[in-house]
Design a protein around this motif. Sequence first.
Motif, PDB file in Angstrom:
ATOM      1  N   UNK A 344       0.821  -1.210   0.000  1.00 20.27           N
ATOM      2  CA  UNK A 344       0.000   0.000   0.000  1.00 20.27           C
ATOM      3  C   UNK A 344       0.854   1.259   0.000  1.00 20.27           C
ATOM      4  N   UNK A 345       1.987   1.191   0.728  1.00 19.64           N
ATOM      5  CA  UNK A 345       2.855   2.371   0.864  1.00 19.64           C
ATOM      6  C   UNK A 345       4.094   2.280  -0.012  1.00 19.64           C
ATOM      7  N   UNK A 346       4.060   1.456  -1.060  1.00 18.19           N
ATOM      8  CA  UNK A 346       5.254   1.239  -1.885  1.00 18.19           C
ATOM      9  C   UNK A 346       5.815   2.552  -2.435  1.00 18.19           C
ATOM     10  N   UNK A 347       4.948   3.432  -2.898  1.00 21.05           N
ATOM     11  CA  UNK A 347       5.383   4.716  -3.454  1.00 21.05           C
ATOM     12  C   UNK A 347       6.096   5.547  -2.384  1.00 21.05           C
ATOM     13  N   UNK A 352      10.999   7.504   0.330  1.00 11.90           N
ATOM     14  CA  UNK A 352      11.685   7.709   1.605  1.00 11.90           C
ATOM     15  C   UNK A 352      13.105   7.153   1.587  1.00 11.90           C
ATOM     16  N   UNK A 353      13.275   5.961   1.041  1.00 13.30           N
ATOM     17  CA  UNK A 353      14.550   5.250   1.172  1.00 13.30           C
ATOM     18  C   UNK A 353      15.523   5.493   0.026  1.00 13.30           C
ATOM     19  N   UNK A 359      10.200   2.857 -10.163  1.00 16.78           N
ATOM     20  CA  UNK A 359      10.066   1.445  -9.811  1.00 16.78           C
ATOM     21  C   UNK A 359       9.129   1.137  -8.664  1.00 16.78           C
ATOM     22  N   UNK A 360       8.247   2.076  -8.294  1.00 16.47           N
ATOM     23  CA  UNK A 360       7.341   1.811  -7.167  1.00 16.47           C
ATOM     24  C   UNK A 360       6.426   0.617  -7.442  1.00 16.47           C
ATOM     25  N   UNK A 486       8.011   9.856   4.973  1.00 17.02           N
ATOM     26  CA  UNK A 486       8.204   9.216   6.282  1.00 17.02           C
ATOM     27  C   UNK A 486       6.890   9.190   7.065  1.00 17.02           C
ATOM     28  N   UNK A 487       6.227  10.345   7.141  1.00 19.01           N
ATOM     29  CA  UNK A 487       4.960  10.424   7.872  1.00 19.01           C
ATOM     30  C   UNK A 487       3.927   9.483   7.257  1.00 19.01           C
ATOM     31  N   UNK A 488       3.838   9.502   5.931  1.00 18.99           N
ATOM     32  CA  UNK A 488       2.865   8.645   5.238  1.00 18.99           C
ATOM     33  C   UNK A 488       3.149   7.166   5.491  1.00 18.99           C
ATOM     34  N   UNK A 489       4.417   6.768   5.403  1.00 18.37           N
ATOM     35  CA  UNK A 489       4.780   5.359   5.629  1.00 18.37           C
ATOM     36  C   UNK A 489       4.424   4.921   7.038  1.00 18.37           C
ATOM     37  N   UNK A 490       4.690   5.769   8.025  1.00 21.53           N
ATOM     38  CA  UNK A 490       4.389   5.427   9.417  1.00 21.53           C
ATOM     39  C   UNK A 490       2.886   5.327   9.652  1.00 21.53           C
TER      40      UNK A 490
END
Length: 545
Positions: A344-347, A352-353, A359-360, A486-490
């Motif tokens: 879901x958070x691949x993008x 972030x990383x 390539x998302x 970062x916020x979105x991934x968390x």
Amino acid sequence: MAKKESFIKGTLILAAAALVARVLGLVQRVPLDHLFNDVGRASFSVSNNVYLMLLTIATAGIPSTLSKMVSERYALKRPGEAQRVYHAALLFAAFMGVIMTVLLYFAAPVYANYIKVPESALAIRALAPALLLFPTIAMMRGYFQGRHNMSAGGISQIVEQFARVGTAILLAYILLHMGYNDSWIAAGASFGGVLGSIGAFAVMMYYTVKIREQDRKLVLEAGADAKLPLMGIYKDIFTLSIPIVLSSLAVPAVNFIDSSIVNTLLTGQIGQAKATQLLGILGNRAQSIAGIPPILAIALSTSLIPVISAAFARKDEAHLKQQIMLALRIAILTGMPIVIALCAAAYSVNGLLFASLDGSWIIMLLTFGTIFQITMMTTNSILLGLGKARLSMVNVMIGIVVKLIVSYILAQWIGIYGIIAATGVCFLFITLLNLRMLKVIVPFSILDKRWMSFFSTVILTGAVGYGLNEAGIQLVHVMPARLAFLITSLVVGGAVVVVYLVLLVMLGVLRQQELTSYPRILQKILRPLMRLQPSRFNSSKTEGN
């Protein structure tokens, strides 16, 4: 005699070492992705997959077999025989180390040209010297496990990874700032494997010196043992270890295949530059992210393998059925939320990383397929626990053939996504073959009539996670992009775990009366949530047991 470590303590040491090694292997990809361009990413990915496959061959199966042979002989008060087995293994390891190093060094340019990534030859050659020591290190670890000293192997593995990762990042950074091209930078990063092997060997030599005097005394006290013929020793080692080695090759072999066929299959469709870019994304980004979901699921499920082995040995079919079902259920239920969150958070995770957002979709699709990797690895472990290593080996070999065939077919239609889909098909195919074999041994059901509730949980949780990700990435308009990602991934990660657990309970996938069969850590997490479960699930008869 040295103080023996308990089985549980030894298992924890080895599990912790494996976890540290996996995490460090993932962590190194992030800074390296920022240091490389497309050619560098592809070159390092190719050499890293060669490294992981050869490392699996050197360290899977043979050490555990040697450990068993050494442990049995010390238990029977035959230390002289144990020493002869160990020395025979070291002799073979030294010989194979030289052969593998020479072959890899001279075959590197041929292989690099064949896969249409000629720039990777330097990186593969830089890795070759590591193979001088790795077979010997593997034998030494097996010997110390046989002497009930798990710390030696565990510490050597951790030192190896720190040395490898630290050297890889440092050398890549230095070479970049000295103006070298990406082939040399990738070679510098690959050379970290050599420093890692030296670090691991140094740790094993330290423990060898510590135990040498004790070994000598035990041999003198026991007196002369019957001489074991070398060929007999090798026959025993390989008979037991080869099926385990080949069973363990599934994931590294699939990654190696991908490194080998991406440019070959896609260059004609999209050109070599684009194919090389996709190979770098697949190897350096997608494979590293996809390595995350199996960590917890496999650790939890394989902790049940000794129990499964014991139940099988005493022919306790009811307990065996329950433990196999529990191992598979835990693997699926604990692996799935991590898969959902990362998909879901691949993008956002990609942004972030890594150095770009390219390539998302590749990351998302490969990560989705890891749920089948989890079931494959768990069922392989169960078959090994039941003493069915040969069956597991055959199934893995069939699966790898399926991977190759499906890759060649689908790549013609959907390019890189066909190659990635073939990986998921391969893992699913092996899982189905393994389940078929297991159900011949003992009939069981994983979720029985709860599959629809489980699929509903997955779909609803995925929808929530994807919606939150789409909303969260709008934050890039009001704050720095990496902070927004970062916020979105968390947020996505936290929301997915909470929604997933709540739905598992509310839809009756997990039941109150089954909690006591789960590991204690899962009981503590789930018990408070059981208040949300409708009463009809608590009063109804447990299904699937």
